[in-house]
Design an enzyme around this catalytic site. Sequence first.
Site, mmCIF file in Angstrom:
data_model
loop_
_atom_site.group_PDB
_atom_site.id
_atom_site.type_symbol
_atom_site.label_atom_id
_atom_site.label_comp_id
_atom_site.label_asym_id
_atom_site.label_seq_id
_atom_site.Cartn_x
_atom_site.Cartn_y
_atom_site.Cartn_z
ATOM 1 N N LYS A 180 0.868 -1.176 0.000
ATOM 2 C CA LYS A 180 0.000 0.000 0.000
ATOM 3 C C LYS A 180 0.909 1.231 0.000
ATOM 4 C CE LYS A 180 -2.463 3.394 2.340
ATOM 5 N NZ LYS A 180 -2.089 4.414 1.333
ATOM 6 N N GLU A 255 9.233 2.174 11.355
ATOM 7 C CA GLU A 255 10.232 3.240 11.272
ATOM 8 C C GLU A 255 9.468 4.552 11.190
ATOM 9 O OE1 GLU A 255 13.271 3.068 11.888
ATOM 10 O OE2 GLU A 255 13.449 0.880 11.886
ATOM 11 N N GLU A 390 8.700 16.963 15.057
ATOM 12 C CA GLU A 390 9.157 16.783 13.683
ATOM 13 C C GLU A 390 8.366 17.694 12.752
ATOM 14 O OE1 GLU A 390 10.513 13.079 10.956
ATOM 15 O OE2 GLU A 390 8.459 12.949 11.726
#
Length: 488
Positions: A180, A255, A390
């Site tokens: 995906k 990750e 982030e």
Amino acid sequence: MTVKTETKTYLNYINGEWVPSSSQHVYESINPANKNEIVGYVQKSTQEDLDRAVDAAKKTQLIWRNLSSPARGEYLYKVANSLEKNIDEIAETMTKEMGKTFVEAKGETARGVAILRYFAGEGMRKVGDVIPSTESQALMFTTRVPLGVVGVISPWNFPVAIPIWKIAPAIVYGNTVVLKPAQETSVTAARVIECFHEAGLPGGVVNMVTGPGSVIGQGIIDHPDIHGITFTGSDQVGKRVGQGALARGAKYQLEMGGKNPVIVAEDADLDLAVEATISGGLRSTGQKCTATSRVIVQKTVYNEFKEKLLSKVKEIKVGNGLNSDTWMGPCSSESQLNTVLSYIQKGWDEGATLLHGGNRYEVEELKNGFFVQPTIFENVNSSMAIAQEEIFGPVLVLIKVENIEEALHIANDVQFGLSASIFTSNIGNMLSFIDNMEAGLIRINAESAGVELQAPFGGMKQSSSHSREQGQAAIEFFTSIKTVFVKP
């Protein structure tokens, strides 16, 4: 208003065939450098489409796992040759769809070729060990077996390299795959899967289903016939992947985010440090999980470093990634642009000092794209949002420190631990950094964003599920150990 033109529609890839979604609906992929340009149309798939792909992968896996691993590796060599043959076209598609410069896109595609060849070679490596038994007439050894069907959920920022570094080890070790890709770069993903198709893999070994994460991504998390999930993306989504997989006993690999520091010591080569800070923080418009975000500089060289940095950043040419003189392209989407701009506003609100940039480009040649100026803040403390969260954009924050001990404290003062770098000529500084830096990737006198395909890659703390990707470490996730005891 988007102007629709004659543009190709890309289909799902299931059981070796290109098929439309059962929904009969598509979504458009937009060029972030020019929102009026449609790169292609991609399927808006349903749970039914995902079920078909998983069923194909499940049936084929029983056959695929019985093929020798060197034979599976030979298929990867063929995929690598196909990708290499189409490198310019795929790189151009990536630039149009994601925004990074053509030079970077071609480099990433070449890296995909190298990854495929590396893991093709893994088909010839050992998969176990002989272990002494307490019984003198017995033979005891380990071997490895594939998980089964693996779901791959890949991000938009590396639409060639990341899917390949997940798919290649998965299939060489005997698994089959359902991919995906991110919605934003599904056209690029389809171009990559065309290379797998051209290589002649048996139907069902690699499948691709495009569509929204709420349907296809969640479907992969919940599907009882998917035995492993490998995910790269945001930490918020990653945690949902991990929780869902854990609930039904599937293996998972995550990750996720980074807030990566570079430390500039007073004995550093400042020109090298500036070059690496700019490359690590601003290439790909800062849209790398390993991108430099925090620049922690000893006060004795702070002003000199800052002036050198500003001088170089002012030279950066921003524009369409297909133009040969462009150094930095747009944000990947309007949503990502708005996220970056919101963090820049937070920097203002929290009292940081804006040294450069901070705005969206409004010049005629850039106004139809999602372009933002390279941005630098100073007078930043570690508690500010721009120093903790982030941003995933071309924003650098400068933090002044007294010494290396303070620098390391601030470098570790975040929830993430993906990559980090230091610039110093002092061996003691280097060793202290290696020992005390809480990150999975440590780089000395090099930018934070460098990742080599033959080495383990992964983060600490909230940056990963503590597993590792790439290199020989990949076998740890994509297989299970089976211990065998034989007694005559």
